[in-house]
Design a protein around this motif. Structure first.
Motif, PDB file in Angstrom:
ATOM      1  N   TRP A 115      -1.593   3.933   7.198  1.00 17.76           N
ATOM      2  CA  TRP A 115      -2.282   2.745   6.705  1.00 17.76           C
ATOM      3  C   TRP A 115      -1.288   1.600   6.719  1.00 17.76           C
ATOM      4  O   TRP A 115      -0.083   1.802   6.678  1.00 17.76           O
ATOM      5  CB  TRP A 115      -2.762   2.976   5.265  1.00 17.76           C
ATOM      6  CG  TRP A 115      -3.702   4.145   5.086  1.00 17.76           C
ATOM      7  CD1 TRP A 115      -3.373   5.444   5.073  1.00 17.76           C
ATOM      8  CD2 TRP A 115      -5.095   4.076   4.885  1.00 17.76           C
ATOM      9  NE1 TRP A 115      -4.465   6.223   4.878  1.00 17.76           N
ATOM     10  CE2 TRP A 115      -5.559   5.399   4.760  1.00 17.76           C
ATOM     11  CE3 TRP A 115      -6.031   3.037   4.789  1.00 17.76           C
ATOM     12  CZ2 TRP A 115      -6.894   5.723   4.542  1.00 17.76           C
ATOM     13  CZ3 TRP A 115      -7.356   3.368   4.562  1.00 17.76           C
ATOM     14  CH2 TRP A 115      -7.784   4.679   4.456  1.00 17.76           C
ATOM     15  N   TRP A 154      -5.725  -2.338   2.313  1.00 13.70           N
ATOM     16  CA  TRP A 154      -5.087  -1.343   3.175  1.00 13.70           C
ATOM     17  C   TRP A 154      -6.046  -1.033   4.325  1.00 13.70           C
ATOM     18  O   TRP A 154      -7.224  -0.815   4.119  1.00 13.70           O
ATOM     19  CB  TRP A 154      -4.782  -0.054   2.395  1.00 13.70           C
ATOM     20  CG  TRP A 154      -3.629  -0.179   1.441  1.00 13.70           C
ATOM     21  CD1 TRP A 154      -3.697  -0.421   0.102  1.00 13.70           C
ATOM     22  CD2 TRP A 154      -2.264  -0.067   1.787  1.00 13.70           C
ATOM     23  NE1 TRP A 154      -2.443  -0.478  -0.439  1.00 13.70           N
ATOM     24  CE2 TRP A 154      -1.527  -0.254   0.589  1.00 13.70           C
ATOM     25  CE3 TRP A 154      -1.550   0.163   2.960  1.00 13.70           C
ATOM     26  CZ2 TRP A 154      -0.144  -0.205   0.535  1.00 13.70           C
ATOM     27  CZ3 TRP A 154      -0.175   0.223   2.900  1.00 13.70           C
ATOM     28  CH2 TRP A 154       0.522   0.026   1.712  1.00 13.70           C
ATOM     29  N   ARG A 155      -5.526  -1.027   5.567  1.00 13.42           N
ATOM     30  CA  ARG A 155      -6.339  -0.697   6.751  1.00 13.42           C
ATOM     31  C   ARG A 155      -5.700   0.474   7.482  1.00 13.42           C
ATOM     32  O   ARG A 155      -4.488   0.641   7.463  1.00 13.42           O
ATOM     33  CB  ARG A 155      -6.432  -1.877   7.709  1.00 13.42           C
ATOM     34  CG  ARG A 155      -7.106  -3.071   7.079  1.00 13.42           C
ATOM     35  CD  ARG A 155      -7.875  -3.831   8.135  1.00 13.42           C
ATOM     36  NE  ARG A 155      -8.467  -5.013   7.519  1.00 13.42           N
ATOM     37  CZ  ARG A 155      -9.757  -5.144   7.323  1.00 13.42           C
ATOM     38  NH1 ARG A 155     -10.581  -4.222   7.692  1.00 13.42           N
ATOM     39  NH2 ARG A 155     -10.232  -6.229   6.758  1.00 13.42           N
ATOM     40  N   ILE A 156      -6.522   1.286   8.166  1.00  5.00           N
ATOM     41  CA  ILE A 156      -6.015   2.435   8.907  1.00  5.00           C
ATOM     42  C   ILE A 156      -5.362   1.938  10.196  1.00  5.00           C
ATOM     43  O   ILE A 156      -5.947   1.148  10.939  1.00  5.00           O
ATOM     44  CB  ILE A 156      -7.143   3.430   9.242  1.00  5.00           C
ATOM     45  CG1 ILE A 156      -7.686   4.036   7.958  1.00  5.00           C
ATOM     46  CG2 ILE A 156      -6.647   4.495  10.195  1.00  5.00           C
ATOM     47  CD1 ILE A 156      -8.837   4.981   8.182  1.00  5.00           C
TER      48      ILE A 156
END
Length: 123
Positions: free
Chosen positions: A23, A30-32
Motif C-alpha cells: 500500500w 492508503w491505496r494498493i
C-alpha cells in the motif's frame, strides 16, 4: 480476516506491505500499489475509436527554384498567315522623253515594211 494496522503518521508516498500486498499513502488515503497473485492473459484489443475532426490547413510553403531551360529547337515553326495588302503608294516622277532617231514625229505610226540596206538608206 484480520484488520490491517497502518502506520499512524505516514509521509506522502510511504509504502506499507502486509500479507503480500503493498500500500502507499497519498497524503489522505492508503491505496494498493501491488497485489500478489498470478497475472491473467492479456485481453483482446478493443474496437477502433471514431476518427476525429481534420485540423486546419497549414501555411503554403515557399516556391522552389526555377528549373533549367530546355534545348534550342532546330525545327522551324509554322509560317503565319499573309497579312493584308497595304495602301497604294504615290506615283513616281515622270521619266525623260526619248529622242526620235528616225527624224519622224513622236508617236507616229508607220505602216508597211522597212528595208535596211548596207548603206543605211531606208526604202
Amino acid at each position: 480476516m484480520a484488520a490491517i494496522d497502518f502506520p499512524n503518521t505516514p509521509s506522502v508516498n510511504q509504502q506499507f506491505t502486509v500479507g503480500g500486498t503493498t500500500w502507499y499513502w497519498t497524503g489522505s488515503v492508503w491505496r494498493i500499489l501491488t497485489a500478489s497473485g498470478i497475472q491473467g492473459v492479456i485481453g483482446p484489443t478493443g474496437p477502433t475509436g471514431s476518427i476525429g475532426n481534420t485540423g486546419p490547413t497549414g501555411p503554403t510553403g515557399s516556391t522552389g527554384p526555377t528549373g533549367s531551360t530546355g534545348p534550342t529547337s532546330t525545327v522551324a515553326g509554322p509560317t503565319g498567315p499573309t497579312g493584308p495588302t497595304g495602301p497604294i503608294g504615290d506615283s513616281g516622277p515622270t521619266g525623260p522623253e526619248s529622242a526620235n532617231l528616225d527624224g519622224g514625229m513622236a508617236n507616229t505610226v508607220y505602216g508597211g515594211s522597212i528595208t535596211i540596206t548596207a548603206g543605211g538608206a531606208n526604202s
